[in-house]
Write an enzyme that holds these catalytic residues in place. Structure first.
Site, mmCIF file in Angstrom:
data_model
loop_
_atom_site.group_PDB
_atom_site.id
_atom_site.type_symbol
_atom_site.label_atom_id
_atom_site.label_comp_id
_atom_site.label_asym_id
_atom_site.label_seq_id
_atom_site.Cartn_x
_atom_site.Cartn_y
_atom_site.Cartn_z
ATOM 1 N N HIS A 67 0.806 -1.230 0.000
ATOM 2 C CA HIS A 67 0.000 0.000 0.000
ATOM 3 C C HIS A 67 0.838 1.277 0.000
ATOM 4 C CE1 HIS A 67 0.985 -0.140 4.243
ATOM 5 N NE2 HIS A 67 0.458 1.071 4.393
ATOM 6 N N HIS A 82 0.966 6.771 -0.115
ATOM 7 C CA HIS A 82 0.350 5.859 0.852
ATOM 8 C C HIS A 82 -1.115 5.697 0.449
ATOM 9 C CE1 HIS A 82 -1.351 4.540 4.694
ATOM 10 N NE2 HIS A 82 -0.112 4.267 5.094
#
Length: 168
Positions: A67, A82
């Protein structure tokens, strides 16, 4: 005292890593991001599940949970992307890297794909956060651009203007 800054260079223009709507970092429902603990930046409410390189450089950060992506530029600053809040707990489910660590990427290259509906269902938020994690205030000037709707790999969001290095 006046500070001298270099002209704006294309390689210092950070574009959106995701399609979607611009959100100021101060409005992100996470104190690590909204208080700037991971640097200055912005968020995007994504409209699809593709992340593209916001700047050219080398991939320096990836994770097993897939991620996050970190890119270091030739000028030495780092960008962290992110995807989502609460997505580390998904252990990579719903994410697919399209890059490897130490790979060189060009602005606009695809970096990762994610299942937006899955992230909306399983994580706290699907927000895509982009931060400049090693900005040195007295060496760089951030020039924020005006954009509400962002196109991945294309829409300029911020220009980094590096301070002149004077030889004395």
């Amino acid at each position: 005292m006046f500070k001298n800054y270099n002209r704006q260079e294309e390689e210092n223009t950070i574009v959106s890593p995701s399609n979607g709507a611009f959100i100021p970092l101060s409005e992100v429902p996470d104190p690590v991001f909204n208080q700037g603990l991971l640097g200055k930046g912005f968020a995007i409410m994504p409209s699809d599940g593709i992340i593209k390189a916001p700047i050219s450089g080398k991939i320096v950060t990836t994770s097993e949970s897939k991620h996050i992506v970190g890119i270091e530029t030739k000028n030495g600053y780092s960008i962290l992307i992110h995807v989502g809040l609460g997505t580390a707990a998904l252990l990579g489910q719903g994410f697919k890297y399209l890059i490897t660590e130490n790979q060189t990427v060009t602005k606009g290259d695809p970096l990762l794909e994610f299942d937006l509906n899955f992230i909306k269902e399983k994580a706290f938020s699907p927000l895509v956060l982009t931060t400049l994690i090693n900005i040195v205030e007295d060496q760089m000037l951030l020039n924020w651009q005006n954009a509400d709707e962002l196109i991945a790999g294309e829409t300029p969001v911020v220009n980094i203007i590096l301070r002149h290095k004077l030889n004395m």
